[in-house]
Design a protein around this motif. Structure first.
Motif, PDB file in Angstrom:
ATOM      1  N   TRP A 248      -3.793 -12.078   5.958  1.00 38.70           N
ATOM      2  CA  TRP A 248      -4.270 -11.688   4.627  1.00 38.70           C
ATOM      3  C   TRP A 248      -3.687 -10.348   4.196  1.00 38.70           C
ATOM      4  O   TRP A 248      -3.555 -10.065   3.006  1.00 38.70           O
ATOM      5  N   TRP A 249      -3.287  -9.527   5.168  1.00 41.99           N
ATOM      6  CA  TRP A 249      -2.741  -8.216   4.818  1.00 41.99           C
ATOM      7  C   TRP A 249      -1.212  -8.250   4.725  1.00 41.99           C
ATOM      8  O   TRP A 249      -0.540  -7.230   4.830  1.00 41.99           O
ATOM      9  N   SER A 250      -0.655  -9.421   4.455  1.00 39.56           N
ATOM     10  CA  SER A 250       0.799  -9.554   4.350  1.00 39.56           C
ATOM     11  C   SER A 250       1.389  -8.722   3.224  1.00 39.56           C
ATOM     12  O   SER A 250       2.574  -8.369   3.258  1.00 39.56           O
ATOM     13  N   GLY A 251       0.568  -8.410   2.226  1.00 38.87           N
ATOM     14  CA  GLY A 251       1.053  -7.537   1.163  1.00 38.87           C
ATOM     15  C   GLY A 251       1.496  -6.195   1.712  1.00 38.87           C
ATOM     16  O   GLY A 251       2.436  -5.576   1.187  1.00 38.87           O
ATOM     17  N   GLY A 252       0.835  -5.742   2.773  1.00 43.82           N
ATOM     18  CA  GLY A 252       1.242  -4.491   3.412  1.00 43.82           C
ATOM     19  C   GLY A 252       2.588  -4.628   4.089  1.00 43.82           C
ATOM     20  O   GLY A 252       3.385  -3.680   4.117  1.00 43.82           O
ATOM     21  N   VAL A 253       2.873  -5.824   4.625  1.00 43.06           N
ATOM     22  CA  VAL A 253       4.188  -6.077   5.227  1.00 43.06           C
ATOM     23  C   VAL A 253       5.263  -6.021   4.146  1.00 43.06           C
ATOM     24  O   VAL A 253       6.310  -5.392   4.332  1.00 43.06           O
ATOM     25  N   ARG A 254       5.013  -6.680   2.997  1.00 39.30           N
ATOM     26  CA  ARG A 254       5.974  -6.647   1.891  1.00 39.30           C
ATOM     27  C   ARG A 254       6.212  -5.204   1.440  1.00 39.30           C
ATOM     28  O   ARG A 254       7.353  -4.797   1.209  1.00 39.30           O
TER      29      ARG A 254
END
Length: 373
Positions: A248-254
């Motif tokens: 769910w925190w993939s936005g942080g990866v992007r």
């Protein structure tokens, strides 16, 4: 009392010719070499950790850097009729032409083809991205904090599974912050204020070299980790986070990948030579290299030469040298003369005002190359 000086008569002197900035031509050519290199070594990455490490390093920043350059030379004011026509002749028509050529190529080689102009073939996605970048820029320029908005859009779009590769929308929105950054830097004259175009301090070059060296080492040393998390797919800015199996925190990866791309792009630009060299003028013709190089590489990819070759330390430098040679050859005048009707079509019959299809003098092409016809 002095006699007033009479007004000057005779012809008005011509406006001084705009001086080229070698930095941008050098940067464009370096970027297009990286594009060719990335596609050339792609098949080698399945058997070689070194090739995969280099591939990840290149893909971590080369298209963001290209987007920055394109944005730097884009205008955010209301488009003129000529500029609107250039979107058609420089982007839309070449896309349709080369998409048709790819469909024909696949039919001839593979015996089957499914024409679908909403799904760009191989490298053609960037043409659609450039068209959409230019269309939305005047609206972004009206906003306060346009960079912040585009970063938010890039991060959030990964959560929307219905935004996919159709018309390159996922990649376009993912890379939009870099294009906007390029425009923002030019709009606020940041590079001129800090004299970054003309001067390069030695410690800046040393730091930039160290940054790229460390990034290259990390890409190779942790290659098993990057392969396990499928990092290459994350660097395409194409699939949704759920398709990539991200949390769910993939936005942080992007967001982290965008920050890395920005740092590596800055290091890249710091190392680009500022002077003029024998190869500098080739940076004016990157669109030819971009559109044509995939046809050059296609036979080698299909016959397995770039897949089953022994991935030795000697083979990889050879592929790098060939990539540079391909970029140089495709930017030469004979190639441009032959393929100009495909890369720069000017169909007067298409426009109500036929003059819009004319070849004006010096102008910016879709990749930001300011050049003569």
């Amino acid at each position: 009392m002095s006699t007033p000086t009479p007004p000057r008569t005779g012809p008005v002197p011509a406006t001084a010719k705009r001086r080229r900035v070698p930095l941008w031509d050098n940067a464009r050519f370096a970027c297009i070499v990286l594009v060719v290199l990335g596609h050339a070594i792609q098949r080698l990455t399945y058997d070689s950790d070194v090739a995969l490490g280099l591939y990840l390093l290149v893909y971590a920043f080369h298209m963001p850097a290209f987007a920055i350059i394109s944005g730097y030379f884009s205008k955010s004011d209301s488009p003129t009729r000529t500029r609107m026509a250039r979107v058609i002749t420089d982007i839309v028509l070449p896309y349709l032409i080369f998409e048709g050529l790819w469909t024909l190529t696949k039919w001839l080689v593979e015996g089957q083809a499914e024409p679908n102009f909403t799904e760009p073939s191989w490298t053609l996605w960037f043409l659609i991205a450039l068209a959409l970048f230019r269309l939305v820029l005047p609206y972004l320029a009206l906003l306060r904090w346009p960079l912040a908005w585009t970063i938010l859009i890039s991060v959030l779009v990964g959560y929307w599974e219905n935004v996919d590769s159709t018309l390159s929308l996922s990649r376009t929105l993912g890379l939009l912050p870099f294009f906007t950054l390029g425009w923002w830097l030019a709009h606020h004259k940041v590079l001129e204020r800090f004299d970054l175009i003309r001067r390069r301090r030695w410690w800046v070059r040393a730091l930039a070299g160290a940054v790229l060296a460390v990034a290259g080492w990390a890409a190779w040393f942790f290659v098993d980790t990057w392969r396990a998390v499928n990092l290459r797919e994350w660097l395409f800015y194409d699939d949704s986070y759920s398709d990539l199996g991200g949390p769910w925190w993939s936005g942080g990866v992007r967001l982290s990948l965008m920050a890395i791309a920005l740092v590596l792009s800055a290091a890249f630009f710091a190392l680009v030579p500022r002077g003029s060299y024998w190869w500098t003028h080739f940076g004016q013709y990157t669109m030819y290299v971009y559109l044509l190089h995939s046809f050059v590489l296609y036979p080698f990819r299909e016959n397995g030469l770039l897949r089953h070759a022994e991935p030795t330390w000697l083979w990889l430098p050879s592929v790098i040298a060939v990539s540079v040679a391909i970029a140089l050859v495709l930017a030469t005048k004979p190639v441009r003369v032959v393929f100009r009707p495909f890369v720069e079509p000017r169909p007067a019959w298409l426009f109500a005002d036929a003059t819009l299809a004319g070849r004006e003098g010096r102008r910016d092409d879709p990749t930001g190359s300011r050049r003569p016809r």
